[in-house]
Motif scaffolding. Structure first.
Motif, PDB file in Angstrom:
ATOM      1  N   GLU A  23       0.862  -1.491   0.065  1.00  0.00           N
ATOM      2  CA  GLU A  23      -0.009  -0.059   0.039  1.00  0.00           C
ATOM      3  C   GLU A  23       1.207   0.997   0.047  1.00  0.00           C
ATOM      4  N   GLY A  26       2.102   1.482  -3.296  1.00  0.00           N
ATOM      5  CA  GLY A  26       1.440   1.687  -4.230  1.00  0.00           C
ATOM      6  C   GLY A  26       0.421   3.562  -4.588  1.00  0.00           C
ATOM      7  N   GLU A  27       0.745   3.731  -2.686  1.00  0.00           N
ATOM      8  CA  GLU A  27       0.855   6.108  -3.006  1.00  0.00           C
ATOM      9  C   GLU A  27       1.598   6.256  -3.130  1.00  0.00           C
ATOM     10  N   LYS A  28       2.854   6.180  -2.786  1.00  0.00           N
ATOM     11  CA  LYS A  28       4.218   6.480  -3.464  1.00  0.00           C
ATOM     12  C   LYS A  28       4.027   6.748  -5.163  1.00  0.00           C
ATOM     13  N   GLU A  29       3.969   5.360  -5.654  1.00  0.00           N
ATOM     14  CA  GLU A  29       3.608   5.572  -7.508  1.00  0.00           C
ATOM     15  C   GLU A  29       2.919   6.607  -8.024  1.00  0.00           C
ATOM     16  N   ARG A  30       1.216   6.838  -7.091  1.00  0.00           N
ATOM     17  CA  ARG A  30       0.480   7.902  -7.403  1.00  0.00           C
ATOM     18  C   ARG A  30       0.756   8.940  -7.390  1.00  0.00           C
ATOM     19  N   GLN A  31       2.071   8.897  -6.005  1.00  0.00           N
ATOM     20  CA  GLN A  31       2.545  10.536  -6.186  1.00  0.00           C
ATOM     21  C   GLN A  31       3.441  10.491  -7.044  1.00  0.00           C
ATOM     22  N   THR A  33       3.287   9.773 -10.311  1.00  0.00           N
ATOM     23  CA  THR A  33       3.049   9.667 -11.559  1.00  0.00           C
ATOM     24  C   THR A  33       1.715  11.140 -11.832  1.00  0.00           C
ATOM     25  N   GLN A  34       1.553  12.296 -10.573  1.00  0.00           N
ATOM     26  CA  GLN A  34       1.569  13.438 -10.564  1.00  0.00           C
ATOM     27  C   GLN A  34       2.453  13.875 -10.714  1.00  0.00           C
ATOM     28  N   ARG A  36       4.761  13.533 -12.230  1.00  0.00           N
ATOM     29  CA  ARG A  36       5.283  13.392 -13.360  1.00  0.00           C
ATOM     30  C   ARG A  36       4.586  14.231 -14.279  1.00  0.00           C
TER      31      ARG A  36
END
Length: 359
Positions: A23, A26-31, A33-34, A36
């Motif tokens: 989890e 996943g949160e770090k991946e969303r951040q 993406t934003q 980028r």
């Protein structure tokens, strides 16, 4: 069994820890993406602004080339062009100096003219001088040959003036209205023409006489030439051999006739020059309802004084911003010397606002 149970508990704890780690990742991946996407947007904006700056720099260089290629002394650049800043041309000190001197000269000239040569600047000035105003005519931009071509507000003012003329001459069957002015270029011929047009009626016979025998610029009344007939000149020099009715021109408007001057006549200094015209007017009084006479300026020829002597009503045209109050007062006194007829002032070229025109 106890060992397996212990291992199961340990694996369960590790599973929970792994799920929490997943989890977090996943949160770090969303951040990421934003961030980028935001970075890509900023990169696009930066590239767009670079293109704008490049175009602006090119235009700036082209402008500098045009100014330098002209070799003009009026324009110059204050300082060299900096990146992202465009310098506009300014006037040189020589042009500023000459422009200031011209403005100062114009202002001083206007002040001197207003102080030394006052003009009628409005109806308030006329009322202050207590002048006998008979009527007024608004400013009309072009010549009119028919009543329907006159603006509605101008036609109303002309009808009011004609009503006042008939009121002042109500005891006469056919009044002779002489129209003059202190000086030339004040609108006396235009006033006579417009009054005749405003009084046009098939049941009323109007006669307009061109009595200005001295002017070098003949008027064209009702699109007719001054030498259409031998006119007034042949009456004065006794050269006419035809009936007087042949000298009068019938216009295209019902009820309006025109008596041209027939040409220039330089013997106006002779006393009693208009004696034949005075006899002829007695015949015209039986044929017409009103007679308008266009005369020379009062201060230009004594012919206007002789016309005033045979008039039943004298109209002096005063043009706004042109006629001097002193001149119009002296013109009234001159008319009283040569005639017993009443004198009225017609204000010409009155400026009307849109609201007053509608009213």
């Amino acid at each position: 069994i106890s060992e397996l149970k212990f291992e199961h508990d340990v694996d369960t704890i590790k599973l929970k820890q792994l799920e929490e780690s997943i989890e977090t990742i996943g949160e770090k991946e969303r951040q990421f993406t934003q961030l980028r996407l935001q970075y890509e947007r900023l990169i696009m904006e930066l590239n767009h602004k670079k293109k704008l700056l490049t175009n602006l720099y090119q235009k700036e260089q082209e402008t500098e080339i045009e100014l330098s290629a002209g070799n003009a002394e009026i324009y110059r650049l204050v300082e060299p062009t900096r990146s992202g800043h465009r310098i506009s041309p300014i006037l040189t000190r020589h042009l500023y100096g000459s422009l200031s001197i011209c403005i100062f000269t114009i202002v001083v000239t206007l002040v001197l003219l207003m102080a030394c040569f006052p003009r009628l600047d409005g109806e308030s000035e006329v009322h202050r001088l207590n002048l006998p105003v008979l009527g007024k005519v608004p400013l009309l931009r072009r010549h009119r040959d028919r009543p329907d071509e006159i603006p509605h507000y101008g036609l109303e003012y002309l009808k009011i003036m004609n009503y006042r003329i008939l009121r002042e001459t109500k005891d006469l069957k056919c009044p002779v209205v002489v129209i003059s002015s202190p000086h030339a270029r004040e609108g006396k011929s235009t006033m006579a023409h417009l009054l005749c047009l405003a009084n046009q009626n098939p049941d009323r016979k109007n006669l307009l006489i061109d009595g200005d025998l001295r002017t070098a610029h003949p008027n064209r009344f009702f699109s007719g030439a001054e030498d259409h007939t031998t006119g007034v000149r042949s009456i004065l020099d006794h050269s006419h051999s035809r009936p007087v009715s042949d000298l009068i021109v019938k216009t295209n408007l019902d009820g309006i006739s025109f008596f041209p001057r027939g040409g220039r006549f330089d013997a106006s200094a002779m006393p009693h020059l208009l004696k034949p015209i005075e006899i002829l007017l007695e015949q015209f009084r039986k044929q017409y309802d009103i007679i308008y006479v266009d005369t020379p300026p009062l201060f230009a020829s004594n012919l206007a004084h002789q016309w005033a002597g045979i008039a039943d009503l004298i109209i002096l045209v005063a043009r706004i911003y042109s006629t001097r109050p002193k001149d119009i007062s002296e013109a009234i006194q001159t008319c009283k010397v040569f005639s017993k007829a009443p004198v009225g002032i017609a204000l010409n070229c009155i400026r009307l606002s849109s609201a007053n025109r509608g009213a």
